[in-house]
Design an enzyme around this catalytic site. Structure first.
Site, short mmCIF file in Angstrom:
data_model
loop_
_atom_site.label_atom_id
_atom_site.label_comp_id
_atom_site.label_asym_id
_atom_site.label_seq_id
_atom_site.Cartn_x
_atom_site.Cartn_y
_atom_site.Cartn_z
N ARG A 166 0.79 -0.86 -0.23
CA ARG A 166 -0.31 -0.19 -0.16
C ARG A 166 0.86 1.01 0.27
NH1 ARG A 166 -2.19 2.68 4.68
NH2 ARG A 166 -3.65 4.61 3.34
N HIS B 21 -2.74 11.35 1.36
CA HIS B 21 -1.96 10.96 1.61
C HIS B 21 -1.37 11.84 2.37
CE1 HIS B 21 -0.73 7.38 5.18
NE2 HIS B 21 -0.45 8.60 5.38
N GLU C 40 -7.13 8.57 6.22
CA GLU C 40 -7.35 9.24 7.38
C GLU C 40 -8.31 10.95 7.20
OE1 GLU C 40 -4.17 8.73 9.98
OE2 GLU C 40 -4.35 6.69 10.44
N ASN D 210 -7.09 1.76 9.86
CA ASN D 210 -5.94 1.94 10.48
C ASN D 210 -5.47 2.18 12.32
OD1 ASN D 210 -5.01 2.67 8.47
ND2 ASN D 210 -4.41 4.83 8.00
N TYR E 126 -4.02 1.77 16.23
CA TYR E 126 -2.35 2.27 17.17
C TYR E 126 -2.96 2.25 17.83
CZ TYR E 126 -0.21 3.24 12.38
OH TYR E 126 0.50 3.63 10.97
N GLU F 282 -3.69 -0.15 8.25
CA GLU F 282 -1.90 0.16 9.30
C GLU F 282 -1.69 -0.38 10.76
OE1 GLU F 282 -0.86 4.71 8.78
OE2 GLU F 282 -1.96 4.38 6.64
C1 FCB Z 1 -0.90 6.96 10.41
C2 FCB Z 1 -0.21 7.73 9.46
C3 FCB Z 1 0.66 7.11 8.71
C4 FCB Z 1 1.75 7.17 9.83
C5 FCB Z 1 1.31 6.33 11.35
C6 FCB Z 1 2.23 6.48 12.64
O1 FCB Z 1 -1.37 8.05 10.98
O2 FCB Z 1 -1.74 7.30 7.76
O3 FCB Z 1 1.20 8.39 7.64
O4 FCB Z 1 2.48 7.96 10.15
O5 FCB Z 1 -0.17 7.30 11.58
#
Ligand code: FCB
Length: 436
Positions: free
Chosen positions: A75, A119, A164, A290, A292, A343
């Site tokens: 990607r 992006h 995002e 995405n 985290y 992500e």
């Molecule tokens: C996300 C972004 C990516 C990267 C990660 C850590 O928010 O999409 O570009 O910076 O975080």
């Protein structure tokens, strides 16, 4: 051993501004991230993406890395200012050629390209004309999408319109920490609306040009959780979900903004035209998520660090069960849609020792989050794939080069790439189609 469904897609992700460099070469126009990072005080140590991983020149080496990783899918995003240096109009042939070659080489290596159109590197000229605040930008985005799809659509099947929108709109126009650096909540809601509208319009345009295209959008999401479980905490969590996640997910999947958040934003809500929400809610071939971390609150404030939890270099809590809860929540509460984790990853302090990078914490982060994906699939979530962030260390926006998310270590002084232990780990996951 947790084995994944046969067609499950394993991938890794990057983004144009974070890796390409070559910011002023071969006819590329200026982007808002060039302007922002060149403005003193905006990024850590004044870091810029001028060179980044020099991927624009070293993409063949990076493709070798992908082959070494046995990567089935990659990607990446396209830099709008490389294609249309003036935002609209004249096409820069060298820009299109770059991605054209990359796509050919990926396919020759049997790596499926998943292409993100936006992006965050908006052409600066469009920002000068109001950026995402100017409704006309939605037309510019459609034109840009058409140019790219006309060139690559015979080979690229998987498209993502935006990465995002939360970050584009809220970090860029409300919190001021991303380009273009505004601090205006009402403006950020208007920007968000135009981003979403441009997604819907581009999805229509892509499908008109390429009937077999798979079109999706990538949203950053988390579960909103509270330390206490009182009715007030629950009400707060619902409102916060609506403001941060529902604000993007609901228009796309339900064709409406979430009601309570809408009411709470009284006086700041965006101007909307009658058909906008219908356009935004185009059928999606997939939803990219995405993930985290979770967002944990103590009353209405973000909770202090928990003594027994682990945190990454970003100070993000490592919490894989949140990924499971996010996936099952969306499955339960929203219309059915195939999902990809587009992500997931972690920044840790990496050091090179005798030519190797041992990153056991990243390995366990990946293992736990991949296991959470497996559990979600077992419990009925239509999860089709997982993309690690990131193929290699890169320019982490306002944090510059201080945060390393890569499976591959990048020595920025020499541009040497060193696969980390997590690279070998992920390679095994891919080969075995599963994780222990
Ligand atoms: C996300 C972004 C990516 C990267 C990660 C850590 O928010 O999409 O570009 O910076 O975080």
């Amino acid at each position: 051993m947790l084995i994944f469904p046969k067609n499950f897609v394993w991938g890794a992700a990057t983004a144009s501004y974070q890796i390409e460099g070559a910011w002023a070469e071969d006819g590329r126009g200026e982007s808002i991230w060039d302007r922002f990072s060149h403005t003193p005080g905006k990024t850590r140590d004044g870091d810029t993406g001028d060179v980044a991983c020099d991927h624009y020149h070293r993409w063949r080496d990076d493709l070798e890395l992908m082959k070494q990783l046995s990567l089935p899918a990659y990607r990446f995003s396209i830099a709008w200012p490389r294609i249309l240096p003036n935002g609209r109009g004249a096409i820069n042939a060298a820009g299109l050629d770059f991605y054209d070659q990359l796509v050919d080489a990926l396919l020759a290596a049997n790596i499926q390209p998943y292409v993100t159109l936006y992006h965050w590197d908006l052409p600066q000229v469009l920002e000068d004309a109001g950026g995402w605040l100017n409704r006309d930008i939605t037309n510019a985005f459609v034109e840009y999408a058409q140019v790219v799809v006309k060139r690559l659509g015979d080979r690229v099947k998987q498209w993502g319109t935006h990465n995002e929108p939360f970050c584009t709109a809220f970090l860029g126009y409300r919190d001021g920490v991303h380009a273009p650096g505004l601090r205006d909540e009402a403006a950020s809601l208007q920007a968000a609306h135009h981003v979403l509208l441009s997604h819907g319009l581009a999805a229509q345009a892509i499908r008109a040009l390429q009937p077999d295209a798979q079109v999706g959008i990538v949203l950053n999401m988390w579960t909103v959780e509270t330390l206490q479980d009182t009715p007030a905490d629950r009400a707060f969590a619902e409102m916060q979900w609506q403001k941060d996640c529902g604000w993007y997910l609901d228009p796309v999947l339900r064709g409406q903004y979430p009601a309570q958040a809408w009411a709470a934003y009284e006086g700041k809500v965006p101007a909307i035209q009658p058909d906008d929400l219908k356009i935004i809610a185009q059928p999606l071939d997939y939803l990219g998520l995405n993930y985290y971390m979770r967002a944990l609150y103590d009353g209405p404030r973000r909770a202090a660090k928990l003594p027994d939890a682990e945190y990454t270099e970003m100070d993000w809590e490592v919490h894989a069960p949140g990924l499971y809860r996010l996936l099952t929540k969306i499955q339960r509460e929203y219309p059915a849609v195939p999902i990809y984790i587009t992500e997931n990853g972690a920044a840790f302090k990496d050091t090179v020792e005798n030519g190797a990078v041992h990153d056991p914490r990243r390995v366990s982060y990946l293992r736990e989050h991949i296991a959470a994906c497996h559990q979600a699939i077992n419990d009925g979530v239509d999860l089709r794939g997982y993309f690690a962030w990131s193929l290699m260390d890169n320019f982490e926006w306002s944090h510059g080069y201080s945060k390393r998310f890569g499976l591959t270590y990048v020595d920025y002084a020499t541009q040497q790439r060193i696969p980390k232990d997590s690279f070998q780990f992920y390679r095994e996951v891919i080969k075995r189609n599963g994780v222990d």
